[in-house]
Design an enzyme around this catalytic site. Structure first.
Site, short mmCIF file in Angstrom:
data_model
loop_
_atom_site.label_atom_id
_atom_site.label_comp_id
_atom_site.label_asym_id
_atom_site.label_seq_id
_atom_site.Cartn_x
_atom_site.Cartn_y
_atom_site.Cartn_z
N LEU A 171 79.43 -24.96 17.41
CA LEU A 171 78.69 -24.48 16.50
C LEU A 171 79.11 -23.06 15.92
O LEU A 171 79.83 -22.50 16.57
CB LEU A 171 77.07 -24.24 16.85
N LYS B 179 87.65 -14.73 24.74
CA LYS B 179 87.94 -15.07 23.30
C LYS B 179 87.68 -13.80 22.38
O LYS B 179 88.44 -13.98 21.39
CB LYS B 179 86.82 -16.03 23.06
#
Length: 292
Positions: free
Chosen positions: A69, A176
């Site tokens: 998402l 990340k």
């Protein structure tokens, strides 16, 4: 019989989610997908997936629930919002979140779901772009319980060339952020180098090939460098606003740290400038427009 003997729900059919879900479907898994804009799920129906009209309907009988998402708000809405997953989750399910969201949000959601629904959480943000999603060569930075990550490796092998265990829940998202600091900076450096070469009369079409194998080489250079050189911005392989979102997430994660990050400040300012100039929805190759 599906490849793993169990179902998979995949929520989010964007630039990355759609090809990732398609690979799982083609690998033989029983797949149910959902997307807020239903038309984006149609290509998955064409390759054999079931399409759910609400998130909670997608997870019936699913051992793995995969999310890809846009941001943390979207993840929270899909889980806790109207038609969301929360009330239909059951003990033993594992959510694997490929979205890029903040470590803080990840830990909060994962903790609540573990306590209240006995659902496991693996944060598994990816790197490798649309090309990696299509070819199954993404790299995954995974946070969570090692046993849950190891159990999911056979499924994740259809999506990635490598899954690296980074630590407890949230560690995948933290890794990340490190990745995105490097990539967001590199994209601007590539655009600026292309502008420098053009200003100095260099045939910039040749720069990616000239740098291949040297210290300046990178996957982003080889993918986006040629697109910058010829000002090709379609199809979109990664939107500037998505990268800007990740840069802002890095800044938020560092707000309580007593460390200066001057490069991050400069990078954020340039992505903000690109967005103000109307380039937000455009491909990352359009960063060249900051210099021409």
């Amino acid at each position: 019989m599906n490849s793993g003997g169990y179902g998979i729900a995949f929520l989010g059919m964007g630039l990355m989610g759609q090809p990732m879900a398609a690979r799982l479907c083609k690998a033989g898994y029983k797949l149910t997908v959902w997307n807020r804009s239903a038309e984006k799920a149609q290509p998955l129906k064409d390759v054999g997936a079931e399409v759910a009209i609400e998130p909670y309907l997608a997870i019936q009988g699913a051992e793995y629930i995969m999310l890809c998402l846009t941001n943390g708000d979207a993840v929270e809405e899909v889980i806790f919002g109207n038609g969301g997953l929360y009330g239909s989750l059951y003990a033993g399910q594992t959510i694997i979140d490929f979205s890029s969201i903040s470590p803080h949000t990840t830990r909060a959601i994962a903790g609540q779901l573990l306590t209240e629904r006995h659902v496991n959480w693996v944060d598994a943000p990816v790197s490798g772009g649309v090309k990696g999603a299509v070819s199954g060569t993404l790299v995954i930075m995974a946070g969570g319980e090692a046993e849950h990550i190891n159990a999911a490796r056979p499924v994740l092998s259809h999506l990635s060339q490598k899954v690296t265990y980074m630590g407890a829940v949230g560690a995948g998202q933290a890794a990340k952020l490190c990745n995105q600091l490097i990539v967001s900076t590199n994209m601007l450096a590539i655009a600026e180098a292309m502008a420098l070469g053009r200003a100095q009369g260099v045939n910039v079409d040749s720069l990616p090939d000239a740098f291949a194998g040297g210290f300046a080489d990178s996957v982003p250079l080889q993918i986006f460098g040629p697109r910058m050189a010829c000002q090709q911005h379609e199809p979109i392989l990664g939107a500037i606003d998505i990268m800007r979102k990740d840069v802002n997430t890095i800044e938020q994660a560092l707000k309580d740290q007593d460390i200066a990050f001057p490069l991050l400040v400069a990078v954020k300012a340039l992505y903000e400038k690109a967005s103000v100039n109307g380039l937000g929805p455009a491909d990352l190759s359009a960063l060249m427009k900051l210099y021409i």
